[in-house]
Design an enzyme around this catalytic site. Structure first.
Site, PDB file in Angstrom:
ATOM      1  N   THR A  83      19.080 -98.762 -40.785  1.00  0.00           N
ATOM      2  CA  THR A  83      18.775 -99.233 -41.839  1.00  0.00           C
ATOM      3  C   THR A  83      18.071-100.306 -41.583  1.00  0.00           C
ATOM      4  O   THR A  83      17.390-100.724 -40.706  1.00  0.00           O
ATOM      5  CB  THR A  83      19.467 -99.793 -42.727  1.00  0.00           C
ATOM      6  OG1 THR A  83      20.018-101.037 -42.099  1.00  0.00           O
ATOM      7  CG2 THR A  83      21.217 -99.505 -42.491  1.00  0.00           C
ATOM      8  N   HIS A  84      16.790 -98.973 -42.240  1.00  0.00           N
ATOM      9  CA  HIS A  84      15.250 -99.711 -41.716  1.00  0.00           C
ATOM     10  C   HIS A  84      14.762 -99.850 -40.912  1.00  0.00           C
ATOM     11  O   HIS A  84      13.411-100.827 -40.026  1.00  0.00           O
ATOM     12  CB  HIS A  84      14.738-100.879 -42.658  1.00  0.00           C
ATOM     13  CG  HIS A  84      15.787-101.787 -43.700  1.00  0.00           C
ATOM     14  ND1 HIS A  84      14.857-101.493 -44.682  1.00  0.00           N
ATOM     15  CD2 HIS A  84      16.716-101.626 -44.075  1.00  0.00           C
ATOM     16  CE1 HIS A  84      15.778-102.256 -46.153  1.00  0.00           C
ATOM     17  NE2 HIS A  84      16.488-102.181 -45.774  1.00  0.00           N
TER      18      HIS A  84
ATOM     19  N   SER B  26       1.780 -80.916 -21.997  1.00  0.00           N
ATOM     20  CA  SER B  26       0.273 -81.276 -22.760  1.00  0.00           C
ATOM     21  C   SER B  26      -0.536 -80.529 -21.243  1.00  0.00           C
ATOM     22  O   SER B  26      -0.331 -80.168 -20.128  1.00  0.00           O
ATOM     23  CB  SER B  26       0.418 -83.004 -21.861  1.00  0.00           C
ATOM     24  OG  SER B  26      -1.122 -83.318 -22.151  1.00  0.00           O
TER      25      SER B  26
ATOM     26  N   LYS C 289       3.717 -84.827 -18.877  1.00  0.00           N
ATOM     27  CA  LYS C 289       4.557 -84.720 -20.295  1.00  0.00           C
ATOM     28  C   LYS C 289       5.697 -84.598 -20.623  1.00  0.00           C
ATOM     29  O   LYS C 289       4.898 -82.501 -19.645  1.00  0.00           O
ATOM     30  CB  LYS C 289       3.159 -85.435 -21.022  1.00  0.00           C
ATOM     31  CG  LYS C 289       2.361 -86.504 -21.288  1.00  0.00           C
ATOM     32  CD  LYS C 289       1.715 -86.451 -22.434  1.00  0.00           C
ATOM     33  CE  LYS C 289       2.561 -87.163 -23.448  1.00  0.00           C
ATOM     34  NZ  LYS C 289       1.899 -86.923 -25.477  1.00  0.00           N
TER      35      LYS C 289
ATOM     36  N   GLU D 129       9.103 -81.115 -33.768  1.00  0.00           N
ATOM     37  CA  GLU D 129       7.243 -82.449 -34.586  1.00  0.00           C
ATOM     38  C   GLU D 129       6.807 -80.986 -35.744  1.00  0.00           C
ATOM     39  O   GLU D 129       6.366 -80.725 -36.789  1.00  0.00           O
ATOM     40  CB  GLU D 129       6.730 -82.129 -33.067  1.00  0.00           C
ATOM     41  CG  GLU D 129       5.971 -83.527 -32.705  1.00  0.00           C
ATOM     42  CD  GLU D 129       5.328 -83.268 -31.406  1.00  0.00           C
ATOM     43  OE1 GLU D 129       5.249 -84.787 -31.965  1.00  0.00           O
ATOM     44  OE2 GLU D 129       4.900 -83.010 -30.853  1.00  0.00           O
TER      45      GLU D 129
ATOM     46  N   TYR E  48       5.785 -59.899 -68.892  1.00  0.00           N
ATOM     47  CA  TYR E  48       5.442 -59.481 -67.105  1.00  0.00           C
ATOM     48  C   TYR E  48       3.448 -60.094 -67.627  1.00  0.00           C
ATOM     49  O   TYR E  48       3.255 -59.416 -68.121  1.00  0.00           O
ATOM     50  CB  TYR E  48       5.972 -58.380 -66.757  1.00  0.00           C
ATOM     51  CG  TYR E  48       4.500 -57.995 -65.038  1.00  0.00           C
ATOM     52  CD1 TYR E  48       5.025 -57.902 -64.472  1.00  0.00           C
ATOM     53  CD2 TYR E  48       3.762 -57.711 -65.814  1.00  0.00           C
ATOM     54  CE1 TYR E  48       4.659 -58.207 -63.567  1.00  0.00           C
ATOM     55  CE2 TYR E  48       2.934 -57.942 -64.181  1.00  0.00           C
ATOM     56  CZ  TYR E  48       3.109 -58.106 -62.762  1.00  0.00           C
ATOM     57  OH  TYR E  48       2.747 -57.958 -61.777  1.00  0.00           O
TER      58      TYR E  48
ATOM     59  N   GLN F 263       2.402 -61.234 -59.760  1.00  0.00           N
ATOM     60  CA  GLN F 263       2.097 -60.688 -58.069  1.00  0.00           C
ATOM     61  C   GLN F 263       2.285 -62.042 -57.853  1.00  0.00           C
ATOM     62  O   GLN F 263       2.183 -61.502 -56.236  1.00  0.00           O
ATOM     63  CB  GLN F 263       1.338 -60.084 -58.434  1.00  0.00           C
ATOM     64  CG  GLN F 263       0.930 -58.805 -57.150  1.00  0.00           C
ATOM     65  CD  GLN F 263      -0.174 -57.709 -57.604  1.00  0.00           C
ATOM     66  OE1 GLN F 263       0.432 -56.310 -57.676  1.00  0.00           O
ATOM     67  NE2 GLN F 263      -0.723 -57.953 -56.613  1.00  0.00           N
TER      68      GLN F 263
ATOM     69  N   LYS G  27       5.047 -63.267 -54.052  1.00  0.00           N
ATOM     70  CA  LYS G  27       5.847 -63.196 -53.220  1.00  0.00           C
ATOM     71  C   LYS G  27       5.647 -63.345 -51.735  1.00  0.00           C
ATOM     72  O   LYS G  27       7.065 -63.677 -50.981  1.00  0.00           O
ATOM     73  CB  LYS G  27       5.884 -61.319 -53.063  1.00  0.00           C
ATOM     74  CG  LYS G  27       7.169 -60.950 -54.142  1.00  0.00           C
ATOM     75  CD  LYS G  27       7.048 -59.123 -54.428  1.00  0.00           C
ATOM     76  CE  LYS G  27       5.096 -58.591 -55.307  1.00  0.00           C
ATOM     77  NZ  LYS G  27       5.577 -58.926 -56.203  1.00  0.00           N
TER      78      LYS G  27
HETATM   79  N1  ARG Z   1       2.582 -55.438 -58.052  1.00  0.00           N
HETATM   80  C1  ARG Z   1       3.361 -55.921 -59.182  1.00  0.00           C
HETATM   81  C2  ARG Z   1       4.189 -56.892 -58.507  1.00  0.00           C
HETATM   82  O1  ARG Z   1       3.928 -57.287 -57.767  1.00  0.00           O
HETATM   83  C3  ARG Z   1       4.429 -54.912 -59.729  1.00  0.00           C
HETATM   84  C4  ARG Z   1       4.348 -55.301 -60.820  1.00  0.00           C
HETATM   85  C5  ARG Z   1       3.269 -54.654 -61.925  1.00  0.00           C
HETATM   86  N2  ARG Z   1       3.792 -54.342 -63.421  1.00  0.00           N
HETATM   87  C6  ARG Z   1       2.744 -53.969 -63.769  1.00  0.00           C
HETATM   88  N3  ARG Z   1       3.484 -53.657 -65.221  1.00  0.00           N
HETATM   89  N4  ARG Z   1       1.241 -54.109 -63.437  1.00  0.00           N
HETATM   90  O2  ARG Z   1       3.945 -57.991 -59.837  1.00  0.00           O
END
Ligand code: ARG
Length: 460
Positions: A155-156, A277, A283, A290, A317, A322, A325
């Site tokens: 611990t610690h 290294s 080394k 890491e 939306y 966008q 993703k």
């Molecule tokens: N390329 C857009 C996205 O990834 C798709 C959806 C677009 N929809 C819209 N109403 N412009 O979010």
């Protein structure tokens, strides 16, 4: 550029806008999900009498050709198409003519992107889970070998009590088991189909969303379309789950780095997973743990980014979404690679049993046992026993020996109530095995934990 969906905007867009607006450079990764979603949607439209059999056949054939083109690397991605959804739809119309234009009946890119992205997240949730299961099997294999290998529990970062190495590995196994369970619950929670929600309000077409849900492997369609096209909680779930996994990986990495230093020398990572290294020829560096520790930072960043993107968005939306993703792709790719290399590094690691045991002789690890002895055998209140033990430890320090090696006479001279049997209690292995309560570190208790995890893994 002339757009497939030029609609209200009739003037050509600037190239700068095309570049700024497009998600195609990264969302082309979703091509297979997009095609599968479109086939399911078209199949349902035909079943509902909205498309003819022949139209469905043409659409399915065209989408199959596009998939082939993409996989063979001959598909021409044009940034002016904006995203993978438009790129595929445009190519479909090139290939099969006007029927291609019917595919978008009763759907919008809003439910389409929600579907594609959710399919990607669901698929990778299962993949991460499978990678973690292999890591868990590796921990279990190591644990089975080391139920009697003692090392100082800390611990610690200070020596505290002797534990065994299997027990330490099983602590990590417990963490990753929770991660696996979190992935499973996220999979279940999110396994509902967005397609058919259209732009935000549903559609006047007579759809069968149950059918598309079933065709795509979802449990059912989502309940409220406005929520469905606004929702990215499934993406937050995977980002959080990955952040938690990487936290656990990072803590283990920190220990591996410490353990491979000359000061500890508890383990050696194999040459196949170590680096050297560029200037110091002697080394051997633990770059793998890491980098694992370092990568944890970026997956936290991806989680915080998406939370921040979403926090001020009105329903439904908004183009901000966008930005959902790239962070998810990055976290998914990094966590898969991380789990895989960690598993390999562990499989090939050498455990230096002797050094671990030698280190147990530093730090008076059986001091708690002496206090417990005084309580149990000499009927002393714990606080008094604690104080006397402290004084004895100071004496041991002066003599330059570990408490476990202090002569009985010396101990008795410090407190006459101490009996001849004390040596047994101060022995380090005895100390470890004394901790035999449920979930404790005694070899017996550890073996029970191994049996528990073995049974759990057997279910997969
Ligand atoms: N390329 C857009 C996205 O990834 C798709 C959806 C677009 N929809 C819209 N109403 N412009 O979010």
């Amino acid at each position: 550029m002339a757009k497939l969906a030029s609609g209200r905007v009739t003037e050509k867009s600037s190239e700068l806008l095309d570049k700024f607006n497009a998600s195609l450079p990264f969302d082309k990764k979703l091509y297979a999900e997009d095609i599968a979603g479109s086939i399911a949607h078209a199949t349902m439209l035909e079943a509902q009498g909205i498309l003819t059999q022949l139209e469905l056949k043409d659409i399915v054939h065209g989408l199959g050709m596009i998939q082939k083109e993409i996989e063979e690397g001959i598909f021409v991605f044009d940034i002016a198409d904006e995203d993978i959804h438009m790129a595929i739809e445009k190519r479909l119309t090139d290939l099969i003519g006007d029927t291609g234009k019917k595919l978008h009946t009763a759907r919008s890119r809003n439910d389409q992107v929600a579907l594609d992205f959710r399919l990607y997240v669901q698929k990778n949730t299962l993949k991460i889970k499978d990678f973690l299961l292999e890591l868990e099997r590796t921990f279990l294999d190591i644990a089975k070998e080391h139920t009697t290998t003692m090392l100082p529990g800390m611990t610690h970062l200070q020596h505290a009590q002797p534990i065994n190495f299997a027990y330490h590995m099983l602590a990590y196994m417990s963490m990753f088991k929770r991660d696996i369970e979190r992935l499973q619950s996220a999979y279940k929670r999110n396994n509902f189909s967005p397609i058919g929600c259209a732009a935000l309000a549903g559609t006047p077409h007579d759809l069968n969303r149950e059918m598309t849900a079933q065709l795509l492997g979802f449990e059912a369609p989502t309940v409220n379309c406005l929520d469905t096209v606004s929702d990215r909680d499934f993406a937050l779930d995977i980002l959080y789950n990955i952040a938690a996994i990487m936290t656990h990986i990072s803590r283990l990495s920190e220990e591996l780095i410490l353990w491979s230093s000359s000061e500890f020398k508890f383990v050696s990572l194999s040459d196949a997973y170590s680096t050297s290294s560029s200037i110091m020829p002697q080394k051997k560096n633990p770059d793998v743990p890491e980098l694992l520790r370092g990568k944890t930072g970026r997956v936290y960043g991806n989680l915080i980014s998406l939370l921040t993107v979403l926090k001020g968005l009105p329903l439904a939306y908004n183009k901000d979404m966008q930005e959902d993703k790239e962070g998810v792709f990055d976290s998914v790719e990094n966590v898969l690679l991380s789990i895989e290399i960690l598993t390999q590094a562990l499989k090939t690691m050498t455990v230096h049993v002797d050094n671990m045991e030698k280190a147990c002789k530093i730090g008076h690890l059986s001091a708690t046992d002496l206090a417990d002895y005084l309580v149990q055998k000499c009927d002393m209140p714990f606080r008094d026993a604690y104080k006397i033990t402290g004084a004895i430890v100071v004496e041991a320090e002066k003599m330059g020996v570990d408490l476990s090696e202090m002569p009985v006479e010396k101990l008795q001279a410090l407190d006459s109530r101490i009996g001849e049997d004390i040596s047994k209690y101060l022995d380090l292995r005895h100390s470890m095995n004394a901790r035999n309560s449920q979930g404790g570190t005694a070899t017996d208790a550890t073996q029970k934990q191994i049996a528990y995890f073995q049974k759990w893994l057997g279910g997969y």
